[in-house]
Write an enzyme that holds these catalytic residues in place. Structure first.
Site, PDB file in Angstrom:
ATOM      1  N   CYS A   1       0.856  -1.181   0.000  1.00 34.42           N
ATOM      2  CA  CYS A   1       0.000   0.000   0.000  1.00 34.42           C
ATOM      3  C   CYS A   1       0.898   1.240   0.000  1.00 34.42           C
ATOM      4  O   CYS A   1       1.881   1.307   0.728  1.00 34.42           O
ATOM      5  CB  CYS A   1      -0.957   0.102   1.176  1.00 34.42           C
ATOM      6  SG  CYS A   1      -2.127  -1.249   1.261  1.00 34.42           S
TER       7      CYS A   1
ATOM      8  N   HIS B   1      16.448 -36.441  -8.982  1.00 30.18           N
ATOM      9  CA  HIS B   1      15.628 -36.880  -7.856  1.00 30.18           C
ATOM     10  C   HIS B   1      14.191 -36.386  -7.970  1.00 30.18           C
ATOM     11  O   HIS B   1      13.519 -36.195  -6.955  1.00 30.18           O
ATOM     12  CB  HIS B   1      16.265 -36.417  -6.539  1.00 30.18           C
ATOM     13  CG  HIS B   1      17.646 -36.956  -6.363  1.00 30.18           C
ATOM     14  ND1 HIS B   1      17.891 -38.275  -6.060  1.00 30.18           N
ATOM     15  CD2 HIS B   1      18.850 -36.369  -6.518  1.00 30.18           C
ATOM     16  CE1 HIS B   1      19.204 -38.465  -6.002  1.00 30.18           C
ATOM     17  NE2 HIS B   1      19.807 -37.332  -6.287  1.00 30.18           N
TER      18      HIS B   1
ATOM     19  N   ASN C   1      -1.546   2.135   5.681  1.00 29.50           N
ATOM     20  CA  ASN C   1      -0.699   1.055   5.164  1.00 29.50           C
ATOM     21  C   ASN C   1      -0.290   0.212   6.363  1.00 29.50           C
ATOM     22  O   ASN C   1       0.231   0.741   7.329  1.00 29.50           O
ATOM     23  CB  ASN C   1       0.518   1.686   4.468  1.00 29.50           C
ATOM     24  CG  ASN C   1       1.666   0.726   4.248  1.00 29.50           C
ATOM     25  OD1 ASN C   1       2.822   1.131   4.254  1.00 29.50           O
ATOM     26  ND2 ASN C   1       1.389  -0.526   4.031  1.00 29.50           N
ATOM     27  N   GLY C   2      -0.562  -1.090   6.294  1.00 24.92           N
ATOM     28  CA  GLY C   2      -0.214  -1.963   7.417  1.00 24.92           C
ATOM     29  C   GLY C   2      -1.402  -2.833   7.792  1.00 24.92           C
ATOM     30  O   GLY C   2      -2.355  -2.946   7.025  1.00 24.92           O
TER      31      GLY C   2
ATOM     32  N   GLU D   1      16.803 -17.764  -8.911  1.00 24.28           N
ATOM     33  CA  GLU D   1      16.424 -16.393  -9.246  1.00 24.28           C
ATOM     34  C   GLU D   1      15.834 -16.322 -10.661  1.00 24.28           C
ATOM     35  O   GLU D   1      14.851 -15.612 -10.898  1.00 24.28           O
ATOM     36  CB  GLU D   1      17.654 -15.473  -9.099  1.00 24.28           C
ATOM     37  CG  GLU D   1      17.464 -14.022  -9.459  1.00 24.28           C
ATOM     38  CD  GLU D   1      16.412 -13.278  -8.650  1.00 24.28           C
ATOM     39  OE1 GLU D   1      15.888 -13.816  -7.672  1.00 24.28           O
ATOM     40  OE2 GLU D   1      16.084 -12.149  -9.052  1.00 24.28           O
TER      41      GLU D   1
ATOM     42  N   LYS E   1      12.079 -15.009 -11.529  1.00 25.17           N
ATOM     43  CA  LYS E   1      11.798 -13.923 -12.473  1.00 25.17           C
ATOM     44  C   LYS E   1      10.717 -14.338 -13.469  1.00 25.17           C
ATOM     45  O   LYS E   1       9.799 -13.577 -13.754  1.00 25.17           O
ATOM     46  CB  LYS E   1      13.050 -13.501 -13.260  1.00 25.17           C
ATOM     47  CG  LYS E   1      14.123 -12.777 -12.529  1.00 25.17           C
ATOM     48  CD  LYS E   1      13.770 -11.372 -12.082  1.00 25.17           C
ATOM     49  CE  LYS E   1      13.076 -11.383 -10.768  1.00 25.17           C
ATOM     50  NZ  LYS E   1      13.733 -11.101  -9.570  1.00 25.17           N
TER      51      LYS E   1
ATOM     52  N   GLU F   1       7.264 -14.636 -11.692  1.00 21.53           N
ATOM     53  CA  GLU F   1       6.713 -13.352 -11.247  1.00 21.53           C
ATOM     54  C   GLU F   1       6.054 -12.575 -12.367  1.00 21.53           C
ATOM     55  O   GLU F   1       4.982 -12.017 -12.187  1.00 21.53           O
ATOM     56  CB  GLU F   1       7.847 -12.461 -10.714  1.00 21.53           C
ATOM     57  CG  GLU F   1       8.308 -12.746  -9.332  1.00 21.53           C
ATOM     58  CD  GLU F   1       9.439 -11.804  -8.932  1.00 21.53           C
ATOM     59  OE1 GLU F   1       9.352 -11.209  -7.868  1.00 21.53           O
ATOM     60  OE2 GLU F   1      10.428 -11.673  -9.690  1.00 21.53           O
TER      61      GLU F   1
ATOM     62  N   ARG G   1       3.831  -0.354  -4.848  1.00 22.60           N
ATOM     63  CA  ARG G   1       3.541  -0.909  -3.522  1.00 22.60           C
ATOM     64  C   ARG G   1       2.196  -1.641  -3.465  1.00 22.60           C
ATOM     65  O   ARG G   1       1.851  -2.246  -2.451  1.00 22.60           O
ATOM     66  CB  ARG G   1       3.524   0.212  -2.477  1.00 22.60           C
ATOM     67  CG  ARG G   1       4.837   0.948  -2.385  1.00 22.60           C
ATOM     68  CD  ARG G   1       4.735   2.079  -1.393  1.00 22.60           C
ATOM     69  NE  ARG G   1       4.609   1.583  -0.044  1.00 22.60           N
ATOM     70  CZ  ARG G   1       5.620   1.311   0.760  1.00 22.60           C
ATOM     71  NH1 ARG G   1       6.847   1.499   0.354  1.00 22.60           N
ATOM     72  NH2 ARG G   1       5.415   0.872   1.979  1.00 22.60           N
TER      73      ARG G   1
ATOM     74  N   LYS H   1       5.953  -4.592  -4.444  1.00 25.85           N
ATOM     75  CA  LYS H   1       7.405  -4.523  -4.319  1.00 25.85           C
ATOM     76  C   LYS H   1       7.853  -4.489  -2.866  1.00 25.85           C
ATOM     77  O   LYS H   1       8.917  -4.972  -2.529  1.00 25.85           O
ATOM     78  CB  LYS H   1       7.910  -3.277  -5.045  1.00 25.85           C
ATOM     79  CG  LYS H   1       9.405  -3.205  -5.069  1.00 25.85           C
ATOM     80  CD  LYS H   1       9.927  -2.690  -6.355  1.00 25.85           C
ATOM     81  CE  LYS H   1      11.406  -2.913  -6.474  1.00 25.85           C
ATOM     82  NZ  LYS H   1      11.748  -4.279  -6.843  1.00 25.85           N
TER      83      LYS H   1
ATOM     84  N   TRP I   1      -2.789  -2.672  -1.720  1.00 27.56           N
ATOM     85  CA  TRP I   1      -2.524  -4.103  -1.905  1.00 27.56           C
ATOM     86  C   TRP I   1      -3.403  -4.784  -0.870  1.00 27.56           C
ATOM     87  O   TRP I   1      -3.187  -4.639   0.331  1.00 27.56           O
ATOM     88  CB  TRP I   1      -1.052  -4.418  -1.681  1.00 27.56           C
ATOM     89  CG  TRP I   1      -0.695  -5.816  -2.041  1.00 27.56           C
ATOM     90  CD1 TRP I   1      -0.339  -6.278  -3.276  1.00 27.56           C
ATOM     91  CD2 TRP I   1      -0.644  -6.949  -1.167  1.00 27.56           C
ATOM     92  NE1 TRP I   1      -0.088  -7.624  -3.219  1.00 27.56           N
ATOM     93  CE2 TRP I   1      -0.270  -8.068  -1.943  1.00 27.56           C
ATOM     94  CE3 TRP I   1      -0.892  -7.139   0.196  1.00 27.56           C
ATOM     95  CZ2 TRP I   1      -0.131  -9.345  -1.403  1.00 27.56           C
ATOM     96  CZ3 TRP I   1      -0.758  -8.410   0.731  1.00 27.56           C
ATOM     97  CH2 TRP I   1      -0.374  -9.497  -0.078  1.00 27.56           C
TER      98      TRP I   1
HETATM   99  C1  G6P Z   1       8.796  -8.777  -2.830  1.00 25.19           C
HETATM  100  C2  G6P Z   1       9.400  -8.245  -4.100  1.00 25.19           C
HETATM  101  C3  G6P Z   1      10.667  -9.006  -4.418  1.00 25.19           C
HETATM  102  C4  G6P Z   1      11.638  -8.930  -3.253  1.00 25.19           C
HETATM  103  C5  G6P Z   1      10.988  -9.393  -1.947  1.00 25.19           C
HETATM  104  C6  G6P Z   1      11.848  -9.045  -0.751  1.00 25.19           C
HETATM  105  O1  G6P Z   1       8.347 -10.067  -3.013  1.00 25.19           O
HETATM  106  O2  G6P Z   1       8.481  -8.361  -5.169  1.00 25.19           O
HETATM  107  O3  G6P Z   1      11.277  -8.444  -5.565  1.00 25.19           O
HETATM  108  O4  G6P Z   1      12.745  -9.718  -3.523  1.00 25.19           O
HETATM  109  O5  G6P Z   1       9.742  -8.725  -1.754  1.00 25.19           O
HETATM  110  O6  G6P Z   1      11.899  -7.657  -0.622  1.00 25.19           O
HETATM  111  P1  G6P Z   1      13.093  -6.838  -0.037  1.00 25.19           P
HETATM  112  O7  G6P Z   1      12.692  -5.413  -0.227  1.00 25.19           O
HETATM  113  O8  G6P Z   1      13.191  -7.224   1.412  1.00 25.19           O
HETATM  114  O9  G6P Z   1      14.322  -7.189  -0.785  1.00 25.19           O
END
Ligand code: G6P
Length: 611
Positions: free
Chosen positions: A2, A507, A99-100, A484, A488, A491, A27, A606, A73
């Protein structure tokens, strides 16, 4: 999660709030809303992205010099117009954005219902705004006092902005565990979840601390805590330019950020590597270095991409500095009653510096007496302020939800940390130390090389844009890169993908391989090269499609893989920094080809400030 924004001053608030919401949309983007509060209160709320709100309010009267905006969010209650913020109290005395999470909202709601409060939404925020109103009316007290009393009764996290219709010309902002920054202008104040909506108006900011309450008029700020103790606002100068938060001609922030990696890494080096390339100095750690050198164990904590950077860190620190390392998800660590010793060093890695689970894990480690360090990107965010010491990654603002340059900058810092620790502990000779530093500073140029393959990577992406599943394999330092790469793809393109240590394929995942399965294999010339060649053979024997990331000039894999993407020669300790780049580009192009919303993928945000 948020985004919240507020304005009080002499300018028209609506355009400032709308622009601010667009900057904070990373956010959350389930719904958004704006309230303008001058002589009357006008509220506009709409499900969906900020653009929907903009359309919705396009013909409305949006006059006003005081207001607040929110991009959501969803936590409590589905994304719809009713659950969108701002929320008003039942008798219309208060307007609130939040927010929270208010964890005890259900109990408070029942209590308020017994006082004839009827709720329109399913949100915890509406409970809070009504609680404030209830306290205000019952006690015949000021709005600010009602806010403080209400906040002392809630359990949970909040960053909020509140207006009271009985006290026009005033906004109240408060914070506990969710960030709030106040921009200080000439006869005006800005409020936001981070500095991005503020920087084009002022570089002077005040970061609120937990339990702070700020009472703002256009000409004044009064800062206190929830206990009514007066505080002195500390004005800090930002050093952010507006170009850093705009697309600058790129179609998406993600593509811009992928291309910014050489610069992000160079900025992260700046001032930390001696001119004759024989030492690394991480200024933020100098004071705590004796404790770091005594550490019996290092625990790295992160979530998402930052957790992957942590695994790279584990491999580097153990092999270069010979200190045992555990890597933990913040969310698991905090609830599993872990053993934390006073001579442990805990390193929290986080792009945003706000991730709730990482923050909670930090608090646990602090209570246990460990030294807690942070590796964060957002300056002034909560984690750098709650840790004993730390190192900033200087990747610049990362706006695309899928993390790219923040990851490589995190890996850069953890590499510098491992080298410095190895040398200071006497495990790494000066000769080896200098040689590794020289390799490290060549990385940005090598990434530039990789970026030149973009068109070719786009062509390969076209072959797999309709895939339903994908597998990513790597060994050693490239195992976290496989994780990673898979993250990607998941996501932003919504293709199911899994990252695996290449040897573990046998396995289980090997059962999934058929002619429709793309298998992305990290296969550079490192110590497990021969083994990975065998793994590629195993995939090919089962008709899988192999896309291999190989060292430039390599020939053996070219013969067997369906496609190869070359990266410059690199030592294996630094190979994650190069090999992740083609994977980022592949995901990006595949997502674009699938018409996915690259920068704002569905259901994600994010900055994850809820647990
Ligand atoms: C969310 C974001 C990711 C990020 C993760 C951890 O899921 O979409 O891109 O890696 O949070 O966030 P941080 O800000 O702690 O790296």
């Amino acid at each position: 999660m948020c985004g919240i924004v507020g304005y009080i001053g002499c300018k028209q608030a609506y355009p400032i709030l709308l622009k601010g919401l667009k900057r904070l949309e990373y956010r959350g983007y389930d719904s958004s809303g704006i309230a303008l509060i001058d002589n009357d209160t006008k509220i506009f709320k709409k499900q969906g992205k900020v653009a929907e709100l903009e359309k919705f309010a396009s013909n409305a009267n949006t006059e006003g010099t005081i207001g607040m905006g929110h991009t959501r969010w969803a936590t409590h209650g589905e994304p719809n117009d009713l659950n969108a913020h701002p929320h008003t109290s039942q008798k219309g005395k208060f307007v609130l954005i939040h927010n929270g999470i208010i964890e005890n909202y259900s109990k408070l709601r029942t209590r308020l219902e017994s006082e004839d409060y009827v709720f329109k939404s399913e949100t915890d925020t509406e409970v809070l705004v009504n609680l404030i109103e209830y306290i205000y009316l019952k006690g015949d007290i000021s709005a600010e006092m009602a806010v403080r009393i209400a906040l002392s009764r809630v359990i949970g996290a909040y960053g909020l902005v509140i207006a009271c219709t009985d006290e026009p010309g005033q906004l109240i902002a408060a914070r506990k565990s969710s960030p709030i920054v106040i921009g200080v202008g000439e006869n005006e104040y800005y409020i936001a979840s981070d500095a991005t909506p503020i920087i084009e108006y002022t570089q002077s900011v005040i970061y609120l601390n937990n339990d702070d309450v700020a009472i703002l008029t256009k000409d004044s700020i009064t800062l206190k805590n929830v206990k009514n103790e007066a505080l002195i606002p500390k004005i800090q100068k930002l050093n952010l330019n507006i170009g850093a938060i705009e697309k600058n001609g790129y179609d998406h922030f993600m593509l811009k950020e992928i291309n910014e990696q050489p610069k992000a890494i160079n900025d992260t080096f700046r001032g930390r590597i001696s001119t004759n390339l024989d030492d690394v100095r991480l200024g933020g750690l100098v004071k705590v270095m004796p404790r770091i050198l005594e550490a019996k164990r290092i625990i790295i904590i992160g979530c998402g991409t930052s957790w992957h950077a942590g695994i790279v860190g584990e491999y580097l620190i153990e092999s270069i500095a010979r200190v045992p390392v555990d890597v933990e998800y913040g969310s698991e660590f905090r609830y599993r009653n872990p053993i934390i010793n006073k001579d442990d060093v805990v390193i929290a890695i986080s792009q945003s510096g706000e991730t709730a689970d990482t923050l909670a894990a930090i608090n646990l480690a602090k209570e246990a007496g460990a030294l807690v360090l942070g590796i964060c990107n957002v300056i002034g965010s909560s984690i750098p302020r709650e840790t004993d010491a730390g190192v900033y990654t200087h990747a610049g603002p990362e706006i695309g939800v899928a993390s790219t340059k923040a990851f490589t900058a995190q890996v850069t810092v953890i590499t510098m940390f491992a080298l410095m620790l190895g040398f200071r502990k006497g495990v790494l000779s000066q000769e080896k130390y200098s040689a590794l530093i020289k390799e490290l500073i060549d990385i940005p140029d090598k990434i530039e090389e990789v970026l030149k393959s973009n068109d070719y990577i786009k062509e390969i992406s076209a072959k797999f844009s309709q895939a339903e599943n994908a597998l990513y394999l790597g060994r050693g330092y490239l195992f976290p890169v496989a994780l990673e790469g898979a993250l990607k793809l998941k996501e932003i393109s919504y293709i199911h993908a899994e990252g695996y240590p290449a040897a573990e394929m046998k396995h289980g995942p090997i059962a999934l391989i058929d002619e429709n399965m793309p298998v992305f294999v990290m296969a550079i010339q490192d110590s497990s090269y021969e083994k990975i060649v065998s793994n590629i053979q195993e995939v090919k024997s089962r008709k899988g499609k192999v896309i291999a990331i190989v060292t430039k000039g390599e020939n053996a894999i070219k013969q067997i893989a369906d496609y190869v993407i070359e990266v410059p020669e690199v030592i294996e300790q630094l190979s994650p920094l190069l090999t992740v780049v083609p994977l980022q580009l592949l995901s990006y192009h595949i997502a674009v080809m699938r018409n996915c919303d690259v920068d704002q993928p569905r259901n994600l945000a994010k900055s994850v400030t809820v647990e």
